[in-house]
Scaffold this motif. Structure first.
Motif, PDB file in Angstrom:
ATOM      1  N   LYS A   6      -4.751  13.368  -3.897  1.00 43.10           N
ATOM      2  CA  LYS A   6      -5.798  12.785  -4.728  1.00 43.10           C
ATOM      3  C   LYS A   6      -5.642  13.177  -6.199  1.00 43.10           C
ATOM      4  CE  LYS A   6      -9.993  12.520  -2.941  1.00 43.10           C
ATOM      5  NZ  LYS A   6     -11.273  12.842  -2.251  1.00 43.10           N
ATOM      6  N   GLN A   7      -5.134  14.381  -6.446  1.00 43.80           N
ATOM      7  CA  GLN A   7      -5.024  14.866  -7.824  1.00 43.80           C
ATOM      8  C   GLN A   7      -3.729  14.459  -8.514  1.00 43.80           C
ATOM      9  OE1 GLN A   7      -5.698  19.088  -8.154  1.00 43.80           O
ATOM     10  NE2 GLN A   7      -7.665  19.022  -7.094  1.00 43.80           N
ATOM     11  N   HIS A   8      -2.629  14.313  -7.760  1.00 43.34           N
ATOM     12  CA  HIS A   8      -1.325  14.186  -8.399  1.00 43.34           C
ATOM     13  C   HIS A   8      -0.535  12.927  -8.017  1.00 43.34           C
ATOM     14  CE1 HIS A   8      -1.528  18.188 -10.198  1.00 43.34           C
ATOM     15  NE2 HIS A   8      -2.046  18.602  -9.063  1.00 43.34           N
ATOM     16  N   LEU A   9      -1.017  12.157  -7.061  1.00 49.41           N
ATOM     17  CA  LEU A   9      -0.306  10.956  -6.647  1.00 49.41           C
ATOM     18  C   LEU A   9      -1.220   9.744  -6.728  1.00 49.41           C
ATOM     19  CD1 LEU A   9       1.600  12.360  -3.522  1.00 49.41           C
ATOM     20  CD2 LEU A   9       2.424  12.196  -5.880  1.00 49.41           C
ATOM     21  N   ASP A  10      -0.640   8.566  -6.616  1.00 51.07           N
ATOM     22  CA  ASP A  10      -1.411   7.325  -6.663  1.00 51.07           C
ATOM     23  C   ASP A  10      -1.574   6.694  -5.283  1.00 51.07           C
ATOM     24  OD1 ASP A  10      -1.668   7.445  -9.464  1.00 51.07           O
ATOM     25  OD2 ASP A  10       0.316   6.543  -9.725  1.00 51.07           O
ATOM     26  N   SER A  11      -1.292   7.454  -4.245  1.00 51.39           N
ATOM     27  CA  SER A  11      -1.337   6.924  -2.878  1.00 51.39           C
ATOM     28  C   SER A  11      -2.756   6.523  -2.490  1.00 51.39           C
ATOM     29  CB  SER A  11      -0.819   7.968  -1.889  1.00 51.39           C
ATOM     30  OG  SER A  11       0.483   8.380  -2.239  1.00 51.39           O
ATOM     31  N   LEU A  12      -2.851   5.429  -1.755  1.00 53.84           N
ATOM     32  CA  LEU A  12      -4.138   4.940  -1.272  1.00 53.84           C
ATOM     33  C   LEU A  12      -4.443   5.417   0.135  1.00 53.84           C
ATOM     34  CD1 LEU A  12      -3.930   1.241  -2.533  1.00 53.84           C
ATOM     35  CD2 LEU A  12      -5.041   3.205  -3.639  1.00 53.84           C
ATOM     36  N   ALA A  13      -3.395   5.804   0.866  1.00 57.76           N
ATOM     37  CA  ALA A  13      -3.567   6.252   2.247  1.00 57.76           C
ATOM     38  C   ALA A  13      -2.815   7.554   2.461  1.00 57.76           C
ATOM     39  CB  ALA A  13      -3.056   5.196   3.227  1.00 57.76           C
ATOM     40  N   VAL A  14      -3.277   8.331   3.420  1.00 56.20           N
ATOM     41  CA  VAL A  14      -2.572   9.539   3.840  1.00 56.20           C
ATOM     42  C   VAL A  14      -2.174   9.384   5.300  1.00 56.20           C
ATOM     43  CG1 VAL A  14      -3.600  11.145   2.187  1.00 56.20           C
ATOM     44  CG2 VAL A  14      -4.786  10.667   4.333  1.00 56.20           C
ATOM     45  N   LEU A  15      -1.018   9.896   5.628  1.00 57.49           N
ATOM     46  CA  LEU A  15      -0.557   9.934   7.015  1.00 57.49           C
ATOM     47  C   LEU A  15      -0.281  11.379   7.363  1.00 57.49           C
ATOM     48  CD1 LEU A  15       0.520   8.833   9.699  1.00 57.49           C
ATOM     49  CD2 LEU A  15       2.702   8.385   8.542  1.00 57.49           C
ATOM     50  N   TRP A  16      -1.186  11.980   8.150  1.00 59.71           N
ATOM     51  CA  TRP A  16      -0.964  13.339   8.610  1.00 59.71           C
ATOM     52  C   TRP A  16       0.000  13.284   9.786  1.00 59.71           C
ATOM     53  CZ3 TRP A  16      -6.290  12.413   7.243  1.00 59.71           C
ATOM     54  CH2 TRP A  16      -6.681  13.091   6.077  1.00 59.71           C
ATOM     55  N   LEU A  17       1.124  14.004   9.651  1.00 56.38           N
ATOM     56  CA  LEU A  17       2.181  13.933  10.640  1.00 56.38           C
ATOM     57  C   LEU A  17       2.662  15.342  10.970  1.00 56.38           C
ATOM     58  CD1 LEU A  17       3.961  11.784  12.149  1.00 56.38           C
ATOM     59  CD2 LEU A  17       5.614  12.049  10.278  1.00 56.38           C
ATOM     60  N   ASN A  18       2.683  15.682  12.263  1.00 52.17           N
ATOM     61  CA  ASN A  18       3.187  16.994  12.670  1.00 52.17           C
ATOM     62  C   ASN A  18       4.648  17.174  12.268  1.00 52.17           C
ATOM     63  OD1 ASN A  18       0.724  17.604  13.892  1.00 52.17           O
ATOM     64  ND2 ASN A  18       1.701  18.379  15.745  1.00 52.17           N
ATOM     65  N   ASN A  19       5.007  18.394  11.924  1.00 52.30           N
ATOM     66  CA  ASN A  19       6.387  18.644  11.521  1.00 52.30           C
ATOM     67  C   ASN A  19       7.362  18.605  12.698  1.00 52.30           C
ATOM     68  OD1 ASN A  19       5.585  21.210  12.634  1.00 52.30           O
ATOM     69  ND2 ASN A  19       7.311  22.140  11.543  1.00 52.30           N
ATOM     70  N   ASP A  20       6.856  18.711  13.934  1.00 53.23           N
ATOM     71  CA  ASP A  20       7.741  18.632  15.105  1.00 53.23           C
ATOM     72  C   ASP A  20       7.810  17.210  15.654  1.00 53.23           C
ATOM     73  OD1 ASP A  20       5.126  18.671  16.019  1.00 53.23           O
ATOM     74  OD2 ASP A  20       5.546  19.928  17.769  1.00 53.23           O
ATOM     75  N   THR A  21       7.758  16.241  14.744  1.00 47.65           N
ATOM     76  CA  THR A  21       7.901  14.831  15.112  1.00 47.65           C
ATOM     77  C   THR A  21       9.059  14.220  14.335  1.00 47.65           C
ATOM     78  OG1 THR A  21       6.399  14.020  13.382  1.00 47.65           O
ATOM     79  CG2 THR A  21       5.405  14.605  15.508  1.00 47.65           C
ATOM     80  N   GLU A  22       9.556  13.106  14.836  1.00 49.75           N
ATOM     81  CA  GLU A  22      10.502  12.275  14.112  1.00 49.75           C
ATOM     82  C   GLU A  22      10.095  10.828  14.323  1.00 49.75           C
ATOM     83  OE1 GLU A  22      14.657  13.226  14.704  1.00 49.75           O
ATOM     84  OE2 GLU A  22      14.199  15.360  14.945  1.00 49.75           O
ATOM     85  N   VAL A  23      10.385   9.985  13.349  1.00 43.25           N
ATOM     86  CA  VAL A  23       9.914   8.602  13.392  1.00 43.25           C
ATOM     87  C   VAL A  23      11.084   7.636  13.327  1.00 43.25           C
ATOM     88  CG1 VAL A  23       7.740   9.284  12.310  1.00 43.25           C
ATOM     89  CG2 VAL A  23       9.607   8.395  10.890  1.00 43.25           C
TER      90      VAL A  23
ATOM     91  N   MET B  29       0.854  -1.197   0.000  1.00 45.21           N
ATOM     92  CA  MET B  29       0.000   0.000   0.000  1.00 45.21           C
ATOM     93  C   MET B  29       0.884   1.239   0.000  1.00 45.21           C
ATOM     94  SD  MET B  29      -2.841   1.226   2.781  1.00 45.21           S
ATOM     95  CE  MET B  29      -1.616   1.456   4.069  1.00 45.21           C
ATOM     96  N   GLN B  30       0.651   2.146  -0.924  1.00 45.51           N
ATOM     97  CA  GLN B  30       1.435   3.364  -1.001  1.00 45.51           C
ATOM     98  C   GLN B  30       0.796   4.437  -0.132  1.00 45.51           C
ATOM     99  OE1 GLN B  30       4.288   3.639  -2.498  1.00 45.51           O
ATOM    100  NE2 GLN B  30       4.654   5.823  -2.213  1.00 45.51           N
ATOM    101  N   THR B  31       1.606   5.070   0.706  1.00 46.58           N
ATOM    102  CA  THR B  31       1.127   6.104   1.622  1.00 46.58           C
ATOM    103  C   THR B  31       1.782   7.436   1.292  1.00 46.58           C
ATOM    104  OG1 THR B  31       0.766   4.525   3.413  1.00 46.58           O
ATOM    105  CG2 THR B  31       1.057   6.831   4.041  1.00 46.58           C
ATOM    106  N   ALA B  32       1.009   8.502   1.377  1.00 46.13           N
ATOM    107  CA  ALA B  32       1.543   9.855   1.268  1.00 46.13           C
ATOM    108  C   ALA B  32       1.609  10.444   2.665  1.00 46.13           C
ATOM    109  CB  ALA B  32       0.660  10.712   0.371  1.00 46.13           C
ATOM    110  N   VAL B  33       2.814  10.753   3.122  1.00 47.45           N
ATOM    111  CA  VAL B  33       2.987  11.392   4.422  1.00 47.45           C
ATOM    112  C   VAL B  33       2.868  12.896   4.211  1.00 47.45           C
ATOM    113  CG1 VAL B  33       4.474  11.688   6.427  1.00 47.45           C
ATOM    114  CG2 VAL B  33       4.520   9.538   5.152  1.00 47.45           C
ATOM    115  N   CYS B  34       1.926  13.511   4.924  1.00 48.85           N
ATOM    116  CA  CYS B  34       1.573  14.911   4.700  1.00 48.85           C
ATOM    117  C   CYS B  34       1.990  15.749   5.907  1.00 48.85           C
ATOM    118  CB  CYS B  34       0.067  15.038   4.472  1.00 48.85           C
ATOM    119  SG  CYS B  34      -0.508  14.162   2.986  1.00 48.85           S
ATOM    120  N   ILE B  35       2.796  16.778   5.654  1.00 54.01           N
ATOM    121  CA  ILE B  35       3.411  17.571   6.710  1.00 54.01           C
ATOM    122  C   ILE B  35       3.165  19.057   6.440  1.00 54.01           C
ATOM    123  CG2 ILE B  35       5.598  18.139   7.858  1.00 54.01           C
ATOM    124  CD1 ILE B  35       6.629  15.386   6.764  1.00 54.01           C
ATOM    125  N   ILE B  36       2.807  19.789   7.489  1.00 53.46           N
ATOM    126  CA  ILE B  36       2.613  21.237   7.393  1.00 53.46           C
ATOM    127  C   ILE B  36       3.803  21.946   8.018  1.00 53.46           C
ATOM    128  CG2 ILE B  36       1.189  23.201   8.094  1.00 53.46           C
ATOM    129  CD1 ILE B  36      -1.202  21.299   8.214  1.00 53.46           C
TER     130      ILE B  36
END
Length: 282
Positions: free
Chosen positions: A97-114, A1-8
């Motif tokens: 949704k418009q430009h990628l083929d990702s099936l899932a989104v992961l909203w992640l705060n920018n003040d995090t590390e994984v 599953m392809q995920t798009a990690v989304c960061i503000i």
């Protein structure tokens, strides 16, 4: 599953760079939006990523390409305004949704590390569910590495205070610092600039048949407060908006209990702010 990690990103570009670096070896799309930073964040991010990122300008609901290198490692969106956390998330979801083929989104705060393998582990846990799902991971303190919470918060409705464990009369919601769900999940409520948008989002998800779950199979590290600033005025305004929309019968009780709390603590500024925003929300 392809995920798009989304960061503000908003001003705190060093945190954004560290967050993206921790994701660099993950098999995922990375999408970063700059929410109208007031410093030189955009130039710092551009300089760091250089040819690795496509760049887009978001204006009037459209994504206008600025630079589009072949096989970009990440996507960098420049917003014409700072519309808040929910606004940024909605723009990110629209781009995915418009430009990628990702099936899932992961909203992640920018003040995090994984840690290594974070996204793949979360994808594996997410895939276990056969019904629409939103999943959150365990949060740990970035500095002490100690566990903060499971990924779920519980808003105690009579007090308006959030806890990491369930109390009677509580509203359960996933912590907005880290949520994975379908790319087709509901949008966030942009009436909130900051705070309580994740509590509201839980209601939107449940209304569309999504279940909210957490996993302890992985975790993320959160610096907490860097990306939001903890402005009391914004917190109280958002709190009363949330209660007006969803739990109006508790508003008067919250006002009484919190007023007593602030009076006992001698916090006059908080007391007057609480009641001022209460009156304006009626």
């Amino acid at each position: 599953m392809q995920t798009a990690v989304c960061i503000i990103n908003y001003n705190a570009y060093n945190d954004t760079l560290a967050c993206v670096q921790s994701l660099w070896n993950e098999a995922c799309d990375i999408v970063v939006i700059d929410n109208g930073s007031k410093n030189d964040a955009v130039e710092h991010l551009r300089q760091q990523w250089q040819a690795d990122a496509s760049e887009w300008c978001y204006q009037d609901g459209s994504f206008l390409p600025v630079t589009t290198p072949e096989a970009p490692r990440l996507h960098f969106i420049l917003s014409e305004k700072n519309g808040g956390f929910a606004y940024g998330n909605n723009v990110l979801q629209q781009f995915v949704k418009q430009h990628l083929d990702s099936l899932a989104v992961l909203w992640l705060n920018n003040d995090t590390e994984v840690p290594e393998g974070f996204v793949s582990t979360l994808e594996h846990e997410y895939a276990q569910y056969q019904v629409p799902t939103a999943i959150a991971a365990e949060e740990r303190n970035f500095y002490t590495k100690q566990r903060r919470h499971s990924g779920m918060h519980f808003l105690n409705l009579p007090t308006g205070l959030a806890f990491t464990h369930r109390l009677p009369l509580s509203h359960a919601y996933l912590c907005g610092a880290c949520i994975m769900t379908s790319v087709d999940a509901p949008e966030w409520n942009e009436d909130y600039f900051l705070y309580f948008e994740d509590a509201d989002y839980a209601i939107r998800l449940r209304e569309k048949g999504y279940q909210l779950v957490t996993t302890d199979k992985t975790h993320y590290f959160h610096k907490q407060g860097v990306s939001t600033g903890g402005n009391r005025e914004v917190v109280l305004k958002s709190m009363w908006h949330f209660y007006t929309l969803h739990f109006p019968r508790y508003k008067r009780l919250v006002r009484i209990i919190r007023s007593i709390q602030y009076r006992v603590c001698g916090n006059k500024e908080a007391y007057f702010s609480l009641n001022r925003y209460y009156e304006s929300s009626r």
